[in-house]
Design an enzyme around this catalytic site. Structure first.
Site, PDB file in Angstrom:
ATOM      1  N   HIS A  64       0.812  -1.207   0.000  1.00 23.40           N
ATOM      2  CA  HIS A  64       0.000   0.000   0.000  1.00 23.40           C
ATOM      3  C   HIS A  64       0.856   1.272   0.000  1.00 23.40           C
ATOM      4  CE1 HIS A  64      -2.890  -2.675   2.508  1.00 23.40           C
ATOM      5  NE2 HIS A  64      -3.106  -2.863   1.212  1.00 23.40           N
ATOM      6  N   LYS A  73       6.567   6.131   7.475  1.00 20.34           N
ATOM      7  CA  LYS A  73       6.081   5.264   8.546  1.00 20.34           C
ATOM      8  C   LYS A  73       7.247   4.758   9.382  1.00 20.34           C
ATOM      9  CE  LYS A  73       2.192   3.647   5.795  1.00 20.34           C
ATOM     10  NZ  LYS A  73       1.600   2.529   5.064  1.00 20.34           N
ATOM     11  N   TYR A 133       2.348   1.229  13.931  1.00 15.71           N
ATOM     12  CA  TYR A 133       3.136   2.154  13.134  1.00 15.71           C
ATOM     13  C   TYR A 133       2.685   3.597  13.294  1.00 15.71           C
ATOM     14  CZ  TYR A 133      -0.580   1.314   9.624  1.00 15.71           C
ATOM     15  OH  TYR A 133      -1.780   1.182   8.962  1.00 15.71           O
ATOM     16  N   ASP A 172      -6.692  -6.238  -1.776  1.00 13.45           N
ATOM     17  CA  ASP A 172      -5.291  -6.552  -2.053  1.00 13.45           C
ATOM     18  C   ASP A 172      -5.116  -7.607  -3.144  1.00 13.45           C
ATOM     19  OD1 ASP A 172      -4.389  -4.642  -0.317  1.00 13.45           O
ATOM     20  OD2 ASP A 172      -3.847  -6.036   1.284  1.00 13.45           O
TER      21      ASP A 172
END
Length: 183
Positions: A64, A73, A133, A172
């Site tokens: 992603h 991130k 995250y 996905d």
């Protein structure tokens, strides 16, 4: 610094952080994030959102990225073990389309810093994992892009164990390859 070690990767911008863990008979303690230490380590980013997910073994999330609102991130695993992957999508980068994977676990307590303009995903290797995250921009649901996890143009070597059944979200399973992106 002394509170953590920082390793650079073959792809510029990616960093692996291993905290200094202080343990005794009671358990352990470490600083998971301290702005000044990360700034001194070359990560001056300001994080505005924290996310946490739980997944069972075999779940593969990704790859992603956000298109108009890219996010850097700082990722880590609170429970279990995952193989975490970043793919360079920076236009004009000499490592465009290359990937780096890192084993993150509750045991090694490593963190993986992924800058903006990278696709990101992970495979859960343990029976269960909790993934945490920090992000430098807010999540914008209509702004997400993705790349199929097994794009041969990228060639990620996922550590899929014998007998492991991969589990995906419907979304996905529909991403195209890196060649479908505008460079």
């Amino acid at each position: 610094m002394g509170k953590m070690t920082v390793e650079t990767c073959e792809i510029e911008g990616l960093k692996i952080i291993t905290p200094a863990v202080f343990g005794d008979a009671r358990g352990y303690f470490f600083e998971a994030y301290q702005y000044e230490d990360y700034k001194a380590a070359g990560i001056p980013d300001v994080f505005v959102q924290d996310n946490q997910s739980a997944s069972r073994g075999g779940v593969l999330r990704g790859l992603h990225f956000q298109i108009q609102h890219p996010q850097a991130k700082l990722v880590r695993v609170l429970r279990g073990e995952v193989f975490d992957v970043a793919v360079d999508l920076r236009k004009g980068s000499p490592t465009y389309g290359q990937w780096h994977g890192e084993l993150l676990s509750e045991e090694n307590k490593k963190q993986f810093f992924v800058p903006e303009h990278f696709a990101h995903g992970f495979l859960v290797l343990s029976d269960y994992a909790e993934f945490f995250y920090k992000c430098t921009d807010y999540y914008h649901p209509g702004d997400e892009g993705g790349i199929m996890y097994n794009d041969p143009a990228i060639g990620i070597q996922w550590p899929i164990r014998e007998g492991m059944e991969l589990i995906f979200s419907e979304r996905d399973t529909k991403w195209g390859g890196i060649d479908s992106l505008e460079k």
